[in-house]
Design an enzyme around this catalytic site. Structure first.
Site, short mmCIF file in Angstrom:
data_model
loop_
_atom_site.label_atom_id
_atom_site.label_comp_id
_atom_site.label_asym_id
_atom_site.label_seq_id
_atom_site.Cartn_x
_atom_site.Cartn_y
_atom_site.Cartn_z
CD GLU A 104 33.84 123.25 44.45
OE1 GLU A 104 32.86 123.87 44.20
OE2 GLU A 104 35.02 123.76 44.75
CG ASP A 118 40.26 125.44 50.52
OD1 ASP A 118 41.28 124.88 50.30
OD2 ASP A 118 39.84 126.06 49.91
C1 2M8 Z 1 39.16 125.65 46.67
O1 2M8 Z 1 39.83 126.58 47.26
C2 2M8 Z 1 39.90 127.83 46.93
C3 2M8 Z 1 40.79 128.67 47.38
O2 2M8 Z 1 42.15 128.38 46.88
C4 2M8 Z 1 38.55 128.82 47.46
O3 2M8 Z 1 37.73 128.13 48.26
O4 2M8 Z 1 38.52 129.85 47.12
C5 2M8 Z 1 39.42 124.40 47.11
O5 2M8 Z 1 38.78 123.38 46.93
C6 2M8 Z 1 40.86 123.86 46.30
O6 2M8 Z 1 41.41 122.68 46.41
C7 2M8 Z 1 40.34 124.17 44.89
O7 2M8 Z 1 42.04 124.02 44.11
C8 2M8 Z 1 39.99 125.39 44.24
C9 2M8 Z 1 39.52 125.50 42.79
O8 2M8 Z 1 38.66 124.37 42.82
O9 2M8 Z 1 38.86 125.68 45.19
#
Ligand code: 2M8
Length: 421
Positions: A382, A158
């Site tokens: 994470e 992101d």
């Molecule tokens: C993160 O992304 C989301 C938006 O899509 C967020 O921060 O709200 C990123 O690390 C993404 O790669 C990942 O798929 C998601 C859920 O783990 O979180």
């Protein structure tokens, strides 16, 4: 089975909502695209049927145009922003309007090869949808050669510095008031900034204003950058999809031609000044001029080279655990801020699959053992600080548990015995 194996399985089960898996409770209360593909690989280590179910549920939300969305909002949940009311894509179930790294075919191949006999019928059902999704990538996101992303969230990485030059051109000042929910779960130091979020929402508002018409978004949207990470993942996914298609007796010439075309675009994302693959602003051609972990996914697509290896070793040797998501030797490196420095077990696993295939067995093993050490020390977070190991972001995380079961737990002797990736 060790205690950690049991814990990893328990995390997958706890996050299982029946057919799809949450990345983690609280912070991410929906189904995310590439998280689900990793979850499926994890489930495949103890329940192959459940693994196929995960991929089925993901692909069931495919749009008519072939796009597979990055979030599927199966059940309303006020704990996440931006929710379906912000995206307004008009889909059932409701979804976001962008995609995410297309690793499903890569995982489908790994799962199919565990049990081809029972997997065949599952693969037959999935295959046409995967072909349609890959065609969407080629037709809608490869008009400039390499894969273009229309939102940083599409990359999965992101807020990595790769996107800074593109984000600088996005005006977030007209975005109305909103309440972020991520900061109720994780400390602000580890998350993207308010300026980032204003711009993220501005891009969503543009997509919404043109009814999520990809042609209009690519042509006039506020953000358009070439992403080395997705380019390499899609290349690998094309190759794996062709393997799967051949196993089913399908004609794979269209998939092969996509792979050839995409591979021929790789020189466009090679930055001589950086001596590495690099992101590029497709509005003006400028390189990001920053080394990011997406570049090292080149190995996944058989596109590694000696200069890239030198950059990989330089960046990696400057930290202690895992490949960092941004260059540790530049000022903006931040070892705890999301994709601006931390090491991500899932990205390490993909890089290691590539390194192994390229004959860099020792480097792949080093990456595995460093990733395993982080998980052994702190559990299934994470992501992690690659300098001092601090666990970051959400805990009991699905993709970290999946990566443990499929890859990180396997000591070299066991790998050799199994001939594992
Ligand atoms: C993160 O992304 C989301 C938006 O899509 C967020 O921060 O709200 C990123 O690390 C993404 O790669 C990942 O798929 C998601 C859920 O783990 O979180």
């Amino acid at each position: 089975m060790t205690h950690l194996d049991e814990q990893a399985r328990a995390i997958l089960r706890q996050n299982d909502k029946g057919g799809y898996t949450l990345p983690t409770h609280g912070l991410y209360p929906y189904q995310w695209n590439w998280d689900s593909a990793f979850a499926a690989w994890g489930f495949a280590t103890f329940d192959v049927a459940r693994a196929w179910d995960e991929l089925d549920t993901l692909m069931a939300s495919q749009w008519d145009n072939g796009m597979v969305p990055h979030i599927i909002f199966h059940q309303p949940d006020p704990g996440y922003f931006p929710g379906p009311d912000v995206w307004q894509t008009g889909q059932t179930p409701e979804t976001s309007g962008i995609s995410q790294p297309p690793i499903t075919a890569i995982m489908a191949r790994l799962i199919f090869e565990i049990d081809e006999r029972t997997g065949r019928a599952r693969l037959e059902a999935l295959y046409p949808k995967l072909v349609k999704w890959h065609r969407w990538w080629q037709e809608m996101r490869c008009t400039h050669g390499p894969v273009a992303i229309i939102h940083p969230w599409e990359s999965g990485r992101d807020n990595c510095p790769d996107w800074d030059i593109g984000m600088a051109g996005v005006d977030g000042s007209a975005v109305g008031p909103y309440e972020r929910r991520d900061l109720g779960h994780v400390h602000a130091d580890m998350r993207p900034t308010k300026e980032d979020y204003d711009r993220y929402i501005a891009i969503v508002e543009f997509g919404r204003s043109v009814g999520w018409d990809d042609t209009k978004i690519v042509q006039d949207g506020p953000f358009l950058m070439a992403d080395p990470g997705i380019t390499f993942m899609l290349l690998r996914a094309h190759d794996d999809l062709a393997v799967l298609g051949r196993a089913l007796g399908e004609d794979v010439s269209e998939i092969e031609s996509w792979a050839t075309t995409l591979r021929s675009a790789l020189p466009l994302i090679w930055n001589d000044a950086l001596n590495a693959f690099d992101a590029r602003n497709l509005r003006d051609g400028a390189f990001a001029n920053i080394l990011g972990s997406g570049a090292f996914l080149a190995y996944l697509a058989g596109a590694g080279n000696p200069q890239l290896e030198a950059q990989l070793l330089r960046a990696w040797n400057a930290v202690n655990y895992g490949v960092p998501s941004a260059d540790p030797e530049v000022d903006l490196f931040n070892p705890r801020k999301y994709w601006r420095g931390p090491t991500w077990p899932v990205v390490n696993a993909l890089i290691a699959i590539g390194l192994n295939a390229d004959g860099h067995i020792d480097l792949a093993e080093r990456l595995r053992s460093e990733t395993a050490a982080l998980i052994r020390k702190h559990g299934f977070y994470e992501y992690f600080d690659p300098v001092d190991t601090t666990p970051c972001g959400g805990k009991d995380f699905t993709w970290t548990a999946a990566i443990w079961l499929t890859w990180a737990r396997h000591e070299p002797q066991e790998n050799a015995a199994k001939g594992a990736a």
